[in-house]
Scaffold this active site. Structure first.
Site, PDB file in Angstrom:
ATOM      1  N   ASP A  30       2.339  12.323  -3.479  1.00 48.79           N
ATOM      2  CA  ASP A  30       2.653  10.996  -3.208  1.00 48.79           C
ATOM      3  C   ASP A  30       3.205  11.296  -5.246  1.00 48.79           C
ATOM      4  O   ASP A  30       2.796  11.870  -5.634  1.00 48.79           O
ATOM      5  CB  ASP A  30       1.233  10.452  -3.835  1.00 48.79           C
ATOM      6  CG  ASP A  30       1.467   8.640  -3.523  1.00 48.79           C
ATOM      7  OD1 ASP A  30       1.050   7.603  -3.053  1.00 48.79           O
ATOM      8  OD2 ASP A  30       1.613   8.150  -5.087  1.00 48.79           O
ATOM      9  N   ASN A  87      -3.851   2.293   4.274  1.00 49.89           N
ATOM     10  CA  ASN A  87      -3.929   0.399   3.773  1.00 49.89           C
ATOM     11  C   ASN A  87      -3.028  -0.221   4.885  1.00 49.89           C
ATOM     12  O   ASN A  87      -1.859   0.244   5.500  1.00 49.89           O
ATOM     13  CB  ASN A  87      -3.223   0.492   2.525  1.00 49.89           C
ATOM     14  CG  ASN A  87      -4.047   0.949   1.622  1.00 49.89           C
ATOM     15  OD1 ASN A  87      -5.788   1.229   1.332  1.00 49.89           O
ATOM     16  ND2 ASN A  87      -3.352   1.376   0.687  1.00 49.89           N
ATOM     17  N   GLN A  94      -1.491  -2.400   0.888  1.00 52.73           N
ATOM     18  CA  GLN A  94       0.021  -1.006   1.728  1.00 52.73           C
ATOM     19  C   GLN A  94       1.219  -1.824   0.654  1.00 52.73           C
ATOM     20  O   GLN A  94       1.840  -2.898   1.049  1.00 52.73           O
ATOM     21  CB  GLN A  94       0.009  -2.030   3.287  1.00 52.73           C
ATOM     22  CG  GLN A  94       1.192  -0.304   3.851  1.00 52.73           C
ATOM     23  CD  GLN A  94       0.932  -0.748   5.063  1.00 52.73           C
ATOM     24  OE1 GLN A  94       0.764  -1.980   5.700  1.00 52.73           O
ATOM     25  NE2 GLN A  94       1.815  -0.195   5.639  1.00 52.73           N
ATOM     26  N   VAL A  96       4.248   0.204   0.808  1.00 54.06           N
ATOM     27  CA  VAL A  96       5.306   1.015   1.663  1.00 54.06           C
ATOM     28  C   VAL A  96       5.175   0.962   3.196  1.00 54.06           C
ATOM     29  O   VAL A  96       4.223   1.136   3.955  1.00 54.06           O
ATOM     30  CB  VAL A  96       5.827   2.153   1.359  1.00 54.06           C
ATOM     31  CG1 VAL A  96       6.943   2.757   2.439  1.00 54.06           C
ATOM     32  CG2 VAL A  96       5.750   2.511  -0.025  1.00 54.06           C
ATOM     33  N   HIS A 100       1.511   5.439   6.434  1.00 52.29           N
ATOM     34  CA  HIS A 100       0.930   6.927   6.159  1.00 52.29           C
ATOM     35  C   HIS A 100      -0.383   7.158   6.011  1.00 52.29           C
ATOM     36  O   HIS A 100      -1.148   5.551   5.464  1.00 52.29           O
ATOM     37  CB  HIS A 100       1.475   6.985   4.389  1.00 52.29           C
ATOM     38  CG  HIS A 100       1.847   5.421   3.528  1.00 52.29           C
ATOM     39  ND1 HIS A 100       2.253   4.103   3.816  1.00 52.29           N
ATOM     40  CD2 HIS A 100       0.884   5.116   2.951  1.00 52.29           C
ATOM     41  CE1 HIS A 100       2.063   3.674   2.562  1.00 52.29           C
ATOM     42  NE2 HIS A 100       1.177   3.688   2.073  1.00 52.29           N
ATOM     43  N   HIS A 102      -3.207   8.597   3.731  1.00 59.00           N
ATOM     44  CA  HIS A 102      -3.051   9.440   1.767  1.00 59.00           C
ATOM     45  C   HIS A 102      -4.568  10.510   2.221  1.00 59.00           C
ATOM     46  O   HIS A 102      -5.304   9.954   3.072  1.00 59.00           O
ATOM     47  CB  HIS A 102      -4.080   8.669   1.108  1.00 59.00           C
ATOM     48  CG  HIS A 102      -3.204   6.897   0.478  1.00 59.00           C
ATOM     49  ND1 HIS A 102      -2.124   7.083  -0.312  1.00 59.00           N
ATOM     50  CD2 HIS A 102      -2.506   5.510   0.798  1.00 59.00           C
ATOM     51  CE1 HIS A 102      -1.546   5.823  -0.757  1.00 59.00           C
ATOM     52  NE2 HIS A 102      -1.554   5.324   0.443  1.00 59.00           N
TER      53      HIS A 102
END
Ligand code: AMP
Length: 114
Positions: A30, A87, A94, A96, A100, A102
């Protein structure tokens, strides 16, 4: 998706520090790490959110978690512990809209999360 930042990382148009890659999944650090290990695991297929998942994506989600396990082990956090977070939607944080996962580790992670 041409305007998706994570699709651009997959295409090599934006740099990223890759941690894992296979035919279906890519993982990278990240850019605003919230812990000593903060990886993002994404599907190479553009899927915006959990709400867009279909039954035929079930194996892909499993592959994302297997990548999380592999990264945590490679980074030395398999035994001490790590957190996975996905998320979904703006209220959950969220930012993006390309699915995804994390993976966070390397500091005390409080619960409940903020
Ligand atoms: P979320 O808030 O769950 O949508 O998480 C999106 C994450 O993507 C954030 O933690 C950002 O720091 C991260 N991010 C955004 N752009 C990049 C980038 N170009 N490279 C790596 N991580 C990024």
């Amino acid at each position: 998706m041409s305007n998706c930042i994570f699709c651009k990382i997959i295409a090599g148009e934006i740099p990223a520090e890759k941690l894992y890659e296979d035919d279906n999944v890519l993982a990278f650090r990240d850019i605003q790490a919230q812990a000593p290990l903060h990886a993002l695991i994404i599907p190479k297929q553009h899927i915006a959110t959990i709400n867009d998942l279909q039954p035929n994506n079930a194996e892909l989600i499993g592959q994302m978690f297997l990548a999380a396990k592999q990264i945590a082990k490679a980074e030395g956090y398999a035994e001490s512990g790590y957190r996975t977070v996905m998320n979904c939607g703006e209220a959950a944080g969220q930012t993006v809209f390309h699915l995804h996962l994390h993976v966070l580790a390397g500091r005390d992670l409080s619960w409940p999360p903020g």
